[in-house]
Write a protein that holds these residues in place. Structure first.
Motif, PDB file in Angstrom:
ATOM      1  N   TRP A 146       0.802  -1.216   0.000  1.00 36.75           N
ATOM      2  CA  TRP A 146       0.000   0.000   0.000  1.00 36.75           C
ATOM      3  C   TRP A 146       0.838   1.270   0.000  1.00 36.75           C
ATOM      4  O   TRP A 146       0.342   2.341  -0.349  1.00 36.75           O
ATOM      5  CB  TRP A 146      -0.969  -0.001   1.185  1.00 36.75           C
ATOM      6  CG  TRP A 146      -2.085  -0.972   0.973  1.00 36.75           C
ATOM      7  CD1 TRP A 146      -2.185  -2.233   1.483  1.00 36.75           C
ATOM      8  CD2 TRP A 146      -3.234  -0.771   0.164  1.00 36.75           C
ATOM      9  NE1 TRP A 146      -3.339  -2.840   1.031  1.00 36.75           N
ATOM     10  CE2 TRP A 146      -4.010  -1.962   0.224  1.00 36.75           C
ATOM     11  CE3 TRP A 146      -3.700   0.289  -0.606  1.00 36.75           C
ATOM     12  CZ2 TRP A 146      -5.206  -2.112  -0.457  1.00 36.75           C
ATOM     13  CZ3 TRP A 146      -4.898   0.141  -1.283  1.00 36.75           C
ATOM     14  CH2 TRP A 146      -5.638  -1.042  -1.206  1.00 36.75           C
ATOM     15  N   LEU A 147       2.101   1.168   0.386  1.00 38.32           N
ATOM     16  CA  LEU A 147       3.020   2.303   0.322  1.00 38.32           C
ATOM     17  C   LEU A 147       4.372   1.787  -0.141  1.00 38.32           C
ATOM     18  O   LEU A 147       5.139   1.231   0.654  1.00 38.32           O
ATOM     19  CB  LEU A 147       3.151   2.992   1.685  1.00 38.32           C
ATOM     20  CG  LEU A 147       4.111   4.186   1.737  1.00 38.32           C
ATOM     21  CD1 LEU A 147       3.681   5.267   0.755  1.00 38.32           C
ATOM     22  CD2 LEU A 147       4.199   4.744   3.146  1.00 38.32           C
ATOM     23  N   PRO A 148       4.685   1.942  -1.417  1.00 38.20           N
ATOM     24  CA  PRO A 148       5.945   1.426  -1.952  1.00 38.20           C
ATOM     25  C   PRO A 148       7.143   1.955  -1.173  1.00 38.20           C
ATOM     26  O   PRO A 148       7.175   3.111  -0.749  1.00 38.20           O
ATOM     27  CB  PRO A 148       5.956   1.936  -3.396  1.00 38.20           C
ATOM     28  CG  PRO A 148       4.510   2.158  -3.731  1.00 38.20           C
ATOM     29  CD  PRO A 148       3.869   2.600  -2.456  1.00 38.20           C
ATOM     30  N   ARG A 149       8.140   1.098  -1.004  1.00 37.46           N
ATOM     31  CA  ARG A 149       9.343   1.468  -0.269  1.00 37.46           C
ATOM     32  C   ARG A 149      10.437   2.013  -1.188  1.00 37.46           C
ATOM     33  O   ARG A 149      11.351   2.691  -0.731  1.00 37.46           O
ATOM     34  CB  ARG A 149       9.893   0.263   0.496  1.00 37.46           C
ATOM     35  CG  ARG A 149       8.886  -0.422   1.432  1.00 37.46           C
ATOM     36  CD  ARG A 149       8.527   0.440   2.629  1.00 37.46           C
ATOM     37  NE  ARG A 149       7.933  -0.335   3.698  1.00 37.46           N
ATOM     38  CZ  ARG A 149       6.638  -0.395   3.972  1.00 37.46           C
ATOM     39  NH1 ARG A 149       5.783   0.283   3.222  1.00 37.46           N
ATOM     40  NH2 ARG A 149       6.185  -1.104   4.987  1.00 37.46           N
ATOM     41  N   ASP A 150      10.378   1.705  -2.475  1.00 45.33           N
ATOM     42  CA  ASP A 150      11.416   2.169  -3.388  1.00 45.33           C
ATOM     43  C   ASP A 150      11.240   3.663  -3.652  1.00 45.33           C
ATOM     44  O   ASP A 150      10.126   4.188  -3.604  1.00 45.33           O
ATOM     45  CB  ASP A 150      11.366   1.390  -4.704  1.00 45.33           C
ATOM     46  CG  ASP A 150      10.086   1.658  -5.475  1.00 45.33           C
ATOM     47  OD1 ASP A 150      10.134   2.399  -6.474  1.00 45.33           O
ATOM     48  OD2 ASP A 150       9.019   1.144  -5.065  1.00 45.33           O
ATOM     49  N   THR A 161      -1.340  -1.837  -9.736  1.00 48.88           N
ATOM     50  CA  THR A 161      -1.911  -2.257  -8.457  1.00 48.88           C
ATOM     51  C   THR A 161      -2.259  -1.019  -7.633  1.00 48.88           C
ATOM     52  O   THR A 161      -1.625   0.033  -7.770  1.00 48.88           O
ATOM     53  CB  THR A 161      -0.946  -3.146  -7.651  1.00 48.88           C
ATOM     54  OG1 THR A 161       0.289  -2.432  -7.443  1.00 48.88           O
ATOM     55  CG2 THR A 161      -0.662  -4.454  -8.395  1.00 48.88           C
ATOM     56  N   ALA A 162      -3.240  -1.165  -6.768  1.00 49.98           N
ATOM     57  CA  ALA A 162      -3.698  -0.037  -5.958  1.00 49.98           C
ATOM     58  C   ALA A 162      -2.765   0.205  -4.781  1.00 49.98           C
ATOM     59  O   ALA A 162      -2.091  -0.711  -4.285  1.00 49.98           O
ATOM     60  CB  ALA A 162      -5.107  -0.311  -5.445  1.00 49.98           C
ATOM     61  N   ASN A 163      -2.704   1.449  -4.338  1.00 45.27           N
ATOM     62  CA  ASN A 163      -1.997   1.787  -3.111  1.00 45.27           C
ATOM     63  C   ASN A 163      -2.695   2.983  -2.465  1.00 45.27           C
ATOM     64  O   ASN A 163      -3.800   3.362  -2.879  1.00 45.27           O
ATOM     65  CB  ASN A 163      -0.501   2.056  -3.369  1.00 45.27           C
ATOM     66  CG  ASN A 163      -0.271   3.139  -4.407  1.00 45.27           C
ATOM     67  OD1 ASN A 163      -0.928   4.172  -4.396  1.00 45.27           O
ATOM     68  ND2 ASN A 163       0.673   2.901  -5.315  1.00 45.27           N
ATOM     69  N   ILE A 164      -2.076   3.592  -1.462  1.00 45.20           N
ATOM     70  CA  ILE A 164      -2.780   4.638  -0.730  1.00 45.20           C
ATOM     71  C   ILE A 164      -3.041   5.869  -1.592  1.00 45.20           C
ATOM     72  O   ILE A 164      -3.910   6.680  -1.245  1.00 45.20           O
ATOM     73  CB  ILE A 164      -2.046   5.035   0.566  1.00 45.20           C
ATOM     74  CG1 ILE A 164      -0.654   5.603   0.285  1.00 45.20           C
ATOM     75  CG2 ILE A 164      -1.989   3.857   1.535  1.00 45.20           C
ATOM     76  CD1 ILE A 164       0.003   6.207   1.526  1.00 45.20           C
TER      77      ILE A 164
END
Length: 211
Positions: free
Chosen positions: A88-92, A157-160
């Protein structure tokens, strides 16, 4: 995946899209939470008890075992960082920057466009809707172009980012802003609504203005 030791206290009001975006993530992460209604029409958000949680007197607020966080976008970042694995929150750096871009749009053009127009209509404010409608049109035109090339706002893909933008875009017709010209946006709204854990805002939001 980490789970809270006790239900997260979620101070909210159903008419608020800012609250709804938080509710969406709580539900989609399957986190236990206790919704606490803050009666906005009665001014409970301006009373000392609530101001002790958020001096700005705004919902939503969460209390996670004593850790209090205000601001809906900051809450999304906290929950995704604390209770998710990076979906939900990419780290890259690239993915994180793309999400931040949409969070900024949610706090700016979305707030002063679709959200503002909706507020003016729901509360029968005697003001000119033109500036809010123009801001909404600019934002929706931009989103439409972006969503022609991908399923969700930052990729496939979905995220926040999607949750931050969804609620007020979906409710834009309540501010007399039609979504008919925006085919890609309407398809995106449907994809968000098909995500596991999706919860809808109340259909008759106008009825929530009164006690």
């Amino acid at each position: 995946m980490v789970k809270p030791e006790q239900p997260i206290k979620f101070y909210q009001h159903p008419i608020s899209g800012h609250c709804h975006r938080v509710e969406l993530l709580l539900s989609m992460l399957d986190l236990p939470y206790e919704p606490i209604l803050v009666n906005l029409p009665k001014g409970e958000h301006k009373q000392p008890e609530f101001l002790a949680l958020n001096p700005y007197g705004q919902v939503p607020v969460i209390d996670d075992a004593g850790f209090v966080q205000v601001d809906s976008n900051a809450i999304l970042v906290y929950l995704a960082s604390r209770y998710d694995d990076g979906t939900w929150l990419p780290r890259d750096p690239k993915g994180a920057a793309q999400v931040q871009h949409w969070l900024s749009l949610a706090a700016g053009p979305l707030a002063y466009g679709p959200s503002m127009a909706r507020k003016m209509v729901l509360f029968n404010e005697d003001v000119d809707l033109t500036p809010a409608k123009m801001e909404a049109e600019r934002l929706l035109t931009f989103m439409e172009a972006e969503l022609h090339s991908r399923a969700f706002l930052t990729g496939e893909t979905a995220n926040i980012a999607d949750l931050a933008m969804y609620s007020y875009v979906a409710q834009a017709p309540e501010g007399n802003i039609s979504l008919e010209p925006y085919e890609a946006i309407r398809a995106w709204l449907q994809r968000v609504e098909q995500l596991p854990g999706f919860v809808a805002m109340p259909i008759n939001a106008v009825g929530l203005r009164a006690d």
